[in-house]
Design a protein around this motif. Structure first.
Motif, mmCIF file in Angstrom:
data_model
loop_
_atom_site.group_PDB
_atom_site.id
_atom_site.type_symbol
_atom_site.label_atom_id
_atom_site.label_comp_id
_atom_site.label_asym_id
_atom_site.label_seq_id
_atom_site.Cartn_x
_atom_site.Cartn_y
_atom_site.Cartn_z
ATOM 1 N N THR A 16 0.814 -1.221 0.000
ATOM 2 C CA THR A 16 0.000 0.000 0.000
ATOM 3 C C THR A 16 0.845 1.268 0.000
ATOM 4 O OG1 THR A 16 -0.145 -0.089 2.423
ATOM 5 C CG2 THR A 16 -1.931 -1.115 1.166
ATOM 6 N N CYS A 48 -3.221 -4.242 -7.647
ATOM 7 C CA CYS A 48 -4.540 -3.757 -7.195
ATOM 8 C C CYS A 48 -4.512 -3.408 -5.707
ATOM 9 C CB CYS A 48 -5.607 -4.803 -7.486
ATOM 10 S SG CYS A 48 -6.002 -4.989 -9.242
ATOM 11 N N ILE A 49 -3.772 -4.191 -4.923
ATOM 12 C CA ILE A 49 -3.644 -3.877 -3.494
ATOM 13 C C ILE A 49 -2.948 -2.538 -3.323
ATOM 14 C CG2 ILE A 49 -2.503 -4.554 -1.345
ATOM 15 C CD1 ILE A 49 -2.917 -7.472 -2.183
ATOM 16 N N SER A 50 -1.901 -2.307 -4.104
ATOM 17 C CA SER A 50 -1.149 -1.056 -3.967
ATOM 18 C C SER A 50 -1.984 0.159 -4.362
ATOM 19 C CB SER A 50 0.119 -1.116 -4.823
ATOM 20 O OG SER A 50 -0.191 -1.054 -6.209
ATOM 21 N N GLU A 85 -5.410 0.241 -4.041
ATOM 22 C CA GLU A 85 -6.751 0.099 -3.466
ATOM 23 C C GLU A 85 -7.305 1.417 -2.940
ATOM 24 O OE1 GLU A 85 -9.191 -2.742 -0.313
ATOM 25 O OE2 GLU A 85 -7.001 -2.867 -0.451
ATOM 26 N N SER A 86 -6.480 2.224 -2.312
ATOM 27 C CA SER A 86 -6.970 3.495 -1.758
ATOM 28 C C SER A 86 -7.486 4.409 -2.870
ATOM 29 C CB SER A 86 -5.861 4.192 -0.978
ATOM 30 O OG SER A 86 -4.738 4.462 -1.809
ATOM 31 N N PHE A 126 -8.684 3.273 -5.811
ATOM 32 C CA PHE A 126 -9.913 2.663 -6.305
ATOM 33 C C PHE A 126 -11.101 3.082 -5.450
ATOM 34 C CE2 PHE A 126 -7.286 -1.115 -8.059
ATOM 35 C CZ PHE A 126 -7.037 -0.401 -9.221
ATOM 36 N N ARG A 127 -10.885 3.127 -4.141
ATOM 37 C CA ARG A 127 -11.985 3.494 -3.238
ATOM 38 C C ARG A 127 -12.460 4.917 -3.486
ATOM 39 N NH1 ARG A 127 -9.853 1.021 2.583
ATOM 40 N NH2 ARG A 127 -10.219 -1.188 2.083
ATOM 41 N N ALA A 171 -17.586 -1.959 -7.258
ATOM 42 C CA ALA A 171 -17.434 -2.555 -5.927
ATOM 43 C C ALA A 171 -18.481 -3.649 -5.703
ATOM 44 C CB ALA A 171 -17.561 -1.475 -4.854
#
Length: 238
Positions: A105, A149-151, A153-154, A156-157, A165
């Motif tokens: 992240t 995608c994890i990196s 994620e913030s 994307f939100r 979602a």
């Protein structure tokens, strides 16, 4: 389809399908669940270990399994062949990602975006069928895609539409229901002489509609019941 096959499928007991000749349950895509159950059992059995020790223990078991395939060369239609697949190592990759979440992240945005582009290009390689081993053609690109995608994620939100979602939440239902929808809709669409693009759009829309219904009326209620039961058990145990 016999009662024994249905029972084995529901209990995640692998068996040789008489129609397909493959080791898989009644719902074909459920073959992955049989491998997942094996991983869950190993993961639960090693939860008392430290993180690295747990990964090492699971890795040793999987390495022994894959070595057994190399040494004994079981026939492709046997359960031993099924449970000695190198796909098992992809679970280890998932464990590693789980331990690296915090670090991922904090990666720069351009690295995550570049990784996603790389993963998409790798999918094209898979489609073009260069006859690469699964680990190279699918396993590593999937690992990179999930890490990317994890990196991100913030971000994307903040920017991703709510619909994406919801579709992500319903993706498991999509995985389980799409073969049934394809079997039901493909012959109907084929008889209408639609263009390939329009036919594909109709089938994809049908798959999404069914998966959302399955998620809303089956998966979510079952999850709610299981969580309530777990909470009640914890309260009772205290």
């Amino acid at each position: 389809m016999s009662l024994e096959q249905i029972t084995n499928s529901l209990l995640f007991i692998p068996y040789l399908g008489t129609v397909t000749g493959c080791v898989q349950p009644v719902l074909g895509v459920g073959w992955t669940l049989n491998l997942e159950i094996l991983f869950y059992i190993l993961f639960a059995a090693t939860m008392g270990f430290g993180r690295l020790t747990q990964m090492a223990a699971v890795g040793v078991v999987f390495a022994i399994a894959v070595a057994a395939r190399i040494i004994f060369k079981p026939a492709a239609e046997t359960v031993l062949f099924f449970y000695t697949t190198p796909i098992l190592f992809e679970f280890l990759a998932g464990m590693a990602l789980g331990h690296l979440v915090r670090g991922l992240t904090r990666l720069p945005v351009f690295l995550g975006a570049s990784a996603i582009v790389f993963a998409i290009m790798s999918v094209l390689v898979m489609v073009l069928d260069f006859d690469l081993p699964r680990t190279l053609a699918q396993g590593i690109p999937a690992l990179i895609l999930v890490a990317a995608c994890i990196s991100l994620e913030s971000y994307f939100r903040l920017f991703a539409p709510r619909l994406l979602a919801i579709l992500g939440d319903a993706s498991y239902s999509l995985y389980l229901t799409h073969p049934i929808v394809l079997l039901a809709t493909a012959p109907v669409v084929a008889s209408t002489n639609l263009s390939p693009w329009l036919a594909g759009a109709v089938i994809v829309t049908a798959c999404i509609a069914v998966c959302l219904a399955s998620y809303s009326f089956i998966e979510k209620p079952l999850l709610a019941i299981s969580r309530m039961s777990l909470s009640a058990y914890r309260v009772k145990a205290q």
